[in-house]
Design an enzyme around this catalytic site. Structure first.
Site, PDB file in Angstrom:
ATOM      1  N   SER A  21     -39.094  87.412 -26.551  1.00  0.00           N
ATOM      2  CA  SER A  21     -38.824  87.840 -27.927  1.00  0.00           C
ATOM      3  C   SER A  21     -40.093  87.728 -28.741  1.00  0.00           C
ATOM      4  O   SER A  21     -40.659  86.637 -28.888  1.00  0.00           O
ATOM      5  CB  SER A  21     -37.737  86.954 -28.549  1.00  0.00           C
ATOM      6  OG  SER A  21     -37.784  87.097 -29.953  1.00  0.00           O
ATOM      7  N   GLY A  75     -38.160  83.321 -27.010  1.00  0.00           N
ATOM      8  CA  GLY A  75     -39.243  83.530 -27.962  1.00  0.00           C
ATOM      9  C   GLY A  75     -40.215  82.378 -27.944  1.00  0.00           C
ATOM     10  O   GLY A  75     -41.330  82.474 -27.432  1.00  0.00           O
ATOM     11  N   ASP A 106     -29.363  84.599 -26.012  1.00  0.00           N
ATOM     12  CA  ASP A 106     -30.470  84.600 -26.981  1.00  0.00           C
ATOM     13  C   ASP A 106     -30.400  83.359 -27.862  1.00  0.00           C
ATOM     14  O   ASP A 106     -29.437  83.171 -28.607  1.00  0.00           O
ATOM     15  CB  ASP A 106     -30.343  85.867 -27.849  1.00  0.00           C
ATOM     16  CG  ASP A 106     -31.498  86.056 -28.826  1.00  0.00           C
ATOM     17  OD1 ASP A 106     -32.451  85.255 -28.806  1.00  0.00           O
ATOM     18  OD2 ASP A 106     -31.424  87.026 -29.603  1.00  0.00           O
ATOM     19  N   HIS A 113     -32.618  94.173 -31.161  1.00  0.00           N
ATOM     20  CA  HIS A 113     -31.471  93.355 -31.572  1.00  0.00           C
ATOM     21  C   HIS A 113     -31.359  93.490 -33.090  1.00  0.00           C
ATOM     22  O   HIS A 113     -32.163  92.917 -33.825  1.00  0.00           O
ATOM     23  CB  HIS A 113     -31.762  91.913 -31.123  1.00  0.00           C
ATOM     24  CG  HIS A 113     -30.780  90.892 -31.602  1.00  0.00           C
ATOM     25  ND1 HIS A 113     -31.019  89.533 -31.509  1.00  0.00           N
ATOM     26  CD2 HIS A 113     -29.552  91.012 -32.166  1.00  0.00           C
ATOM     27  CE1 HIS A 113     -29.996  88.880 -32.007  1.00  0.00           C
ATOM     28  NE2 HIS A 113     -29.089  89.735 -32.421  1.00  0.00           N
ATOM     29  N   MET A 159     -25.105  84.938 -28.618  1.00  0.00           N
ATOM     30  CA  MET A 159     -26.067  84.135 -29.389  1.00  0.00           C
ATOM     31  C   MET A 159     -25.809  82.661 -29.099  1.00  0.00           C
ATOM     32  O   MET A 159     -24.693  82.170 -29.272  1.00  0.00           O
ATOM     33  CB  MET A 159     -25.901  84.373 -30.898  1.00  0.00           C
ATOM     34  CG  MET A 159     -26.377  85.714 -31.413  1.00  0.00           C
ATOM     35  SD  MET A 159     -28.075  86.174 -30.987  1.00  0.00           S
ATOM     36  CE  MET A 159     -29.030  84.830 -31.686  1.00  0.00           C
ATOM     37  N   GLY A 163     -31.392  84.344 -36.934  1.00  0.00           N
ATOM     38  CA  GLY A 163     -32.240  84.347 -38.119  1.00  0.00           C
ATOM     39  C   GLY A 163     -33.628  83.772 -37.881  1.00  0.00           C
ATOM     40  O   GLY A 163     -34.579  84.177 -38.525  1.00  0.00           O
ATOM     41  N   PHE A 164     -33.727  82.846 -36.956  1.00  0.00           N
ATOM     42  CA  PHE A 164     -35.002  82.153 -36.765  1.00  0.00           C
ATOM     43  C   PHE A 164     -35.236  81.835 -35.297  1.00  0.00           C
ATOM     44  O   PHE A 164     -34.275  81.641 -34.544  1.00  0.00           O
ATOM     45  CB  PHE A 164     -35.010  80.839 -37.568  1.00  0.00           C
ATOM     46  CG  PHE A 164     -34.757  81.063 -39.031  1.00  0.00           C
ATOM     47  CD1 PHE A 164     -35.798  81.427 -39.883  1.00  0.00           C
ATOM     48  CD2 PHE A 164     -33.465  80.971 -39.544  1.00  0.00           C
ATOM     49  CE1 PHE A 164     -35.549  81.680 -41.233  1.00  0.00           C
ATOM     50  CE2 PHE A 164     -33.210  81.224 -40.887  1.00  0.00           C
ATOM     51  CZ  PHE A 164     -34.258  81.577 -41.731  1.00  0.00           C
ATOM     52  N   GLY A 165     -36.510  81.753 -34.932  1.00  0.00           N
ATOM     53  CA  GLY A 165     -36.870  81.298 -33.602  1.00  0.00           C
ATOM     54  C   GLY A 165     -36.901  79.784 -33.548  1.00  0.00           C
ATOM     55  O   GLY A 165     -36.762  79.106 -34.571  1.00  0.00           O
ATOM     56  N   HIS A 218     -37.868  91.946 -26.138  1.00  0.00           N
ATOM     57  CA  HIS A 218     -36.799  91.749 -27.118  1.00  0.00           C
ATOM     58  C   HIS A 218     -37.400  91.782 -28.525  1.00  0.00           C
ATOM     59  O   HIS A 218     -38.327  91.034 -28.835  1.00  0.00           O
ATOM     60  CB  HIS A 218     -36.122  90.403 -26.848  1.00  0.00           C
ATOM     61  CG  HIS A 218     -34.924  90.127 -27.690  1.00  0.00           C
ATOM     62  ND1 HIS A 218     -33.666  90.617 -27.386  1.00  0.00           N
ATOM     63  CD2 HIS A 218     -34.778  89.408 -28.829  1.00  0.00           C
ATOM     64  CE1 HIS A 218     -32.805  90.198 -28.307  1.00  0.00           C
ATOM     65  NE2 HIS A 218     -33.453  89.469 -29.204  1.00  0.00           N
ATOM     66  N   MET A 226     -34.418  92.029 -38.614  1.00  0.00           N
ATOM     67  CA  MET A 226     -33.637  91.255 -39.600  1.00  0.00           C
ATOM     68  C   MET A 226     -33.822  91.853 -40.987  1.00  0.00           C
ATOM     69  O   MET A 226     -34.938  92.251 -41.341  1.00  0.00           O
ATOM     70  CB  MET A 226     -34.115  89.803 -39.619  1.00  0.00           C
ATOM     71  CG  MET A 226     -34.089  89.136 -38.256  1.00  0.00           C
ATOM     72  SD  MET A 226     -34.500  87.387 -38.401  1.00  0.00           S
ATOM     73  CE  MET A 226     -34.620  86.933 -36.667  1.00  0.00           C
ATOM     74  N   GLY A 259     -32.859  79.449 -28.091  1.00  0.00           N
ATOM     75  CA  GLY A 259     -33.046  78.121 -27.503  1.00  0.00           C
ATOM     76  C   GLY A 259     -33.168  78.111 -25.992  1.00  0.00           C
ATOM     77  O   GLY A 259     -33.008  77.056 -25.370  1.00  0.00           O
ATOM     78  N   ASP A 280     -36.549  91.548 -32.545  1.00  0.00           N
ATOM     79  CA  ASP A 280     -35.554  91.066 -33.510  1.00  0.00           C
ATOM     80  C   ASP A 280     -35.740  91.748 -34.857  1.00  0.00           C
ATOM     81  O   ASP A 280     -36.768  91.579 -35.512  1.00  0.00           O
ATOM     82  CB  ASP A 280     -35.697  89.550 -33.672  1.00  0.00           C
ATOM     83  CG  ASP A 280     -35.197  88.817 -32.446  1.00  0.00           C
ATOM     84  OD1 ASP A 280     -34.036  89.045 -32.061  1.00  0.00           O
ATOM     85  OD2 ASP A 280     -35.969  88.039 -31.865  1.00  0.00           O
ATOM     86  N   MET A 287     -30.065  92.661 -36.429  1.00  0.00           N
ATOM     87  CA  MET A 287     -29.353  91.666 -37.244  1.00  0.00           C
ATOM     88  C   MET A 287     -29.372  92.197 -38.673  1.00  0.00           C
ATOM     89  O   MET A 287     -30.041  91.650 -39.557  1.00  0.00           O
ATOM     90  CB  MET A 287     -30.071  90.306 -37.133  1.00  0.00           C
ATOM     91  CG  MET A 287     -29.832  89.630 -35.795  1.00  0.00           C
ATOM     92  SD  MET A 287     -31.038  88.337 -35.439  1.00  0.00           S
ATOM     93  CE  MET A 287     -32.308  89.331 -34.682  1.00  0.00           C
TER      94      MET A 287
HETATM   95  C1  DX5 Z   1     -32.915  84.577 -33.377  1.00  0.00           C
HETATM   96  C2  DX5 Z   1     -33.388  85.730 -32.549  1.00  0.00           C
HETATM   97  C3  DX5 Z   1     -33.969  85.350 -31.253  1.00  0.00           C
HETATM   98  C4  DX5 Z   1     -35.158  84.437 -31.313  1.00  0.00           C
HETATM   99  C5  DX5 Z   1     -35.012  83.487 -30.189  1.00  0.00           C
HETATM  100  O1  DX5 Z   1     -32.175  85.033 -34.437  1.00  0.00           O
HETATM  101  O2  DX5 Z   1     -32.333  86.633 -32.288  1.00  0.00           O
HETATM  102  O3  DX5 Z   1     -34.237  86.472 -30.424  1.00  0.00           O
HETATM  103  O4  DX5 Z   1     -36.395  85.089 -31.203  1.00  0.00           O
HETATM  104  O5  DX5 Z   1     -36.001  82.579 -30.295  1.00  0.00           O
HETATM  105  P1  DX5 Z   1     -36.075  81.252 -29.421  1.00  0.00           P
HETATM  106  O6  DX5 Z   1     -36.166  81.670 -27.984  1.00  0.00           O
HETATM  107  O7  DX5 Z   1     -37.316  80.636 -29.937  1.00  0.00           O
HETATM  108  O8  DX5 Z   1     -34.844  80.450 -29.711  1.00  0.00           O
HETATM  109 ZN    ZN Z   2     -32.712  88.225 -30.743  1.00  0.00          ZN
END
Ligand code: DX5
Ligand code: ZN
Length: 224
Positions: A7, A196, A174, A65, A136, A141-143, A32, A36, A176, A34, A67
């Site tokens: 990602s 990611g 997707d 993806h 999910m 929303g965040f990595g 991937h 948003m 963690g 993202d 969002m």
């Molecule tokens: C979160 C994204 C993910 C994110 C995953 O909202 O959809 O794709 O990049 O990041 P990691 O792998 O760091 O959890």
């Molecule tokens: Zn994603």
């Protein structure tokens, strides 16, 4: 087959082409992306122009993806920009069946995504339409968020339903996914692993991808 989908959310956006190439050399086989909108999720990222540039930087499939609210308004633009796979959130779609068919009408693979609080049952009527289901394992929303273990049973359930109903969708996870969680998600049935922070967070993305994919492949061998 297990695939790693790096990602770009955690990549260096000023060196995106280079970072995507490195992740691909490490075995990432889907990129991937993202998207948003600051409404469906509390963060903003990128739109079709960046997808268009990425399209020139890699031959790997681009997994967009979404969002975002009102995804129907933007699906044609992402498809034109070069998306190969497009997924939408069940929670964001008032007419999910229509939206999934819209994605397919643009010759993209169609995916549906569920947040941690959404049950697999909410997808019962669309599993025949989709090419993949994205579970999910963090709130979007965040990595770099912590993996939510209670989402694992949804991957198992999706694999079970697929067998029972003779369907063919693939199962993507997707959030963690890292060295400490990858074996669990693979054993639960996930086949496309988004990562990611574990790929782009620290160190060399090529090496990080290699190590993660190796751990995933070993866990898959234990599964059979
Ligand atoms: C979160 C994204 C993910 C994110 C995953 O909202 O959809 O794709 O990049 O990041 P990691 O792998 O760091 O959890
Ligand atoms: Zn994603």
């Amino acid at each position: 087959m297990i695939e790693l989908a790096p990602s770009i959310l955690s990549a260096d956006f000023a060196r995106l082409g280079e970072q995507v190439r490195a992740a691909g050399e490490g075995g990432g086989s889907v990129i991937h992306v993202d998207i948003m909108d600051g409404h469906f999720v509390p963060n903003l990222t990128i739109g079709p122009p960046v997808v268009k540039s990425l399209r020139k930087a890699t031959e790997l499939p681009l997994d967009c993806h979404l969002m975002i609210e009102n995804p129907d308004e933007f699906i044609p633009a992402f498809a034109d920009a070069g998306a190969n796979w497009i997924s939408v959130h069940q929670e964001a779609c008032r007419h999910l069946d229509r939206t999934l068919h819209l994605i397919k009408s643009h010759d993209c693979l169609a995916g549906v995504v569920i947040n941690p609080a959404t049950p697999v049952d909410a997808l019962a009527e669309v599993l025949e339409i989709v090419d993949y289901v994205l579970v999910m394992s963090v709130n979007p929303g965040f990595g770099a968020q912590r993996f939510i273990p209670s989402t694992l049973h949804k991957m198992r359930r999706l694999a079970e339903i697929r067998g029972q109903r003779g369907l063919h969708y693939r199962i993507e996870v997707d959030g963690g996914v890292a060295l400490d969680t990858v074996a669990d998600v693979v054993r639960a049935g996930a086949e496309i692993l988004v990562a990611g922070n574990a790929v782009f967070g620290n160190g060399d993305p090529k090496k990080n991808a290699q190590v993660l994919l190796k751990a995933a492949t070993e866990a898959a061998m234990q599964r059979v």
